[in-house]
Design a protein around this motif. Structure first.
Motif, short mmCIF file in Angstrom:
data_model
loop_
_atom_site.label_atom_id
_atom_site.label_comp_id
_atom_site.label_asym_id
_atom_site.label_seq_id
_atom_site.Cartn_x
_atom_site.Cartn_y
_atom_site.Cartn_z
N HIS A 142 49.77 35.09 -6.15
CA HIS A 142 50.87 34.65 -6.44
C HIS A 142 51.62 33.90 -4.67
O HIS A 142 51.98 32.72 -4.53
N LEU A 145 49.66 31.49 -2.73
CA LEU A 145 49.85 30.34 -3.56
C LEU A 145 51.14 29.02 -3.43
O LEU A 145 50.51 28.03 -2.96
N GLY A 146 52.18 30.20 -3.47
CA GLY A 146 53.82 29.69 -3.44
C GLY A 146 52.92 29.34 -1.62
O GLY A 146 54.86 27.59 -1.98
N ARG A 149 51.37 25.73 -1.55
CA ARG A 149 52.44 24.74 -2.17
C ARG A 149 53.69 24.32 -1.55
O ARG A 149 53.85 22.62 -1.30
N ALA A 282 57.41 32.70 -4.24
CA ALA A 282 56.56 32.54 -5.69
C ALA A 282 57.60 31.63 -6.56
O ALA A 282 57.66 31.42 -7.92
N ASN A 287 61.38 26.22 -9.62
CA ASN A 287 60.26 26.24 -8.36
C ASN A 287 61.01 25.18 -7.96
O ASN A 287 61.25 24.21 -8.29
N TRP A 293 56.19 23.15 -11.85
CA TRP A 293 55.26 23.55 -12.22
C TRP A 293 56.49 25.19 -11.50
O TRP A 293 57.63 24.28 -11.43
N ILE A 298 51.62 29.46 -11.45
CA ILE A 298 51.27 29.96 -10.45
C ILE A 298 50.95 31.09 -10.41
O ILE A 298 49.46 30.65 -10.05
N SER A 302 46.00 30.68 -10.09
CA SER A 302 46.08 32.50 -9.05
C SER A 302 45.34 33.23 -9.08
O SER A 302 43.60 33.30 -9.46
#
Length: 355
Positions: A142, A145-146, A149, A282, A287, A293, A298, A302
């Motif tokens: 998580h 990926l946060g 981004r 995240a 967000n 998003w 997320i 993931s």
């Protein structure tokens, strides 16, 4: 009686028996655990009996750069469960549960214990062919990926990832998936650098021996990297990142830092590089890309990446020890010798153990 891993005193873990519920509540299932894994970051400060808000609990080797700082003990240390995620097989189902059946393999959140009773809505179905090691990397994915981004990594970008615990390892691979043409991975622990290289990083640097900021500039024809994912929460790592960043580049600061004691210079390269510093978390809502998003998306993204095998987690979950050795292993690999591990795995089946 079944047993669970708990913290019994500062820096002391033990296996203790617990009683199972006599019957399942509506909406719940009983799971027989096969594999589990703890956190190596946010859980560690509490295990040491320290306040996580003032101490260096991302103690993964970066502490070599600075003296040991005074810690602030907690007023009271109560026994509590250790662990983060597990993979297991459903052994019992409440009559009203329709999503799962006995024999289904699932992933969820819990302390490290032999059985888990969980609400069915909080579980993920582990598809055939998905490695349990990938499943227990769901939580760190998580935040990786946060960070990806929030750093706005795009095709062709040059990227550096500082700190190669589970989050950093996943972020380095995700940067490649996002189209990065160059990924430098930075950590003082050799085991973690080696894992990142095997997973596709272009180059790895040891900040204890290398002038990382200078090397990032040299690797990029003096331009610097377009984006940095900083997961170590260490001020010396952040200083390297500021020096190696391209003009107008972005640093996604993912690590949860304690108060900095020094090591920062907001002038020189930091000022002239016109750096953008983003604090990335995240699970904070809304967000940054709200409403398109949110944390739910997320999490879903993931899991999709992990389930599809697009991220290699085999070297991240290392070592893997039998449940009977979980207390000793937790004290050793999570607390005392972080250089010997990335993310500890625990096996209840006798399979998948590190030789």
């Amino acid at each position: 009686m079944p047993k669970q891993l708990i913290a019994v005193a500062p820096r002391q873990a033990a296996l203790r028996p617990y009683e199972e519920a006599a019957e399942l509540r509506p909406g719940h299932v009983g799971v027989r655990v096969e594999y589990a894994s703890p956190k190596h970051g946010s859980e560690l400060a509490a295990f040491r009996g320290l306040s996580p808000f003032v101490t260096d609990y991302y103690d993964d080797g970066w502490h070599a750069f600075l003296p040991r700082e005074a810690a602030e003990p907690q007023e009271k240390f109560g026994e509590w469960n250790l662990g983060n995620q597990y993979v297991g097989v459903i052994a019992e189902v409440a009559p009203d549960v329709r999503r799962f059946a006995i024999g289904d393999r699932v992933c969820g959140y819990s302390g490290i214990r032999e059985t888990v009773v969980a609400h069915a809505d909080g579980l993920l179905r582990v598809p055939d062919g998905m490695s349990w090691k990938s499943a227990v990397c769901y939580d760190p994915a998580h935040f990786a990926l946060g960070g990806i981004r929030d750093a706005h990594i795009r095709v062709g970008d040059r990227v550096a990832v500082f700190g190669l615990g589970a989050i950093g390892q996943l972020a380095a691979q995700m940067a490649k998936l996002a189209g990065a043409s160059y990924v430098a991975a930075v950590d003082p622990i050799a085991k973690r650098r080696q894992a990142a290289m095997r997973a596709g990083a272009d180059v790895c640097y040891d900040p204890a021996a290398d002038d990382v900021g200078l090397l990032l500039k040299r690797d990029t024809d003096k331009h610097g990297v377009d984006a940095v994912i900083e997961t170590s929460a260490n001020e010396f790592a952040l200083q390297h990142a500021l020096r190696g960043l391209a003009y107008g580049g972005t640093i996604a600061f993912v690590g949860w830092a304690r108060p900095f004691k020094g090591g920062m210079n907001w002038g020189r390269e930091a000022h002239f590089n016109n750096a953008k510093l983003v604090f990335s978390r995240a699970c904070s809502e809304p967000n940054p890309d709200h409403p398109r998003w949110d944390f739910k998306r997320i999490r879903e993204a993931s899991w999709s990446l992990l389930a599809a095998g697009k991220i290699d987690c085999e070297a991240i979950i290392d070592p893997v020890v039998p449940f009977e050795q979980a207390a000793e292993a937790y004290e050793t690999y999570v607390d005392q010798q972080p250089e010997a591990s990335i993310k500890l795995g625990v096996s209840f089946t006798g399979e998948g153990l590190t030789p």
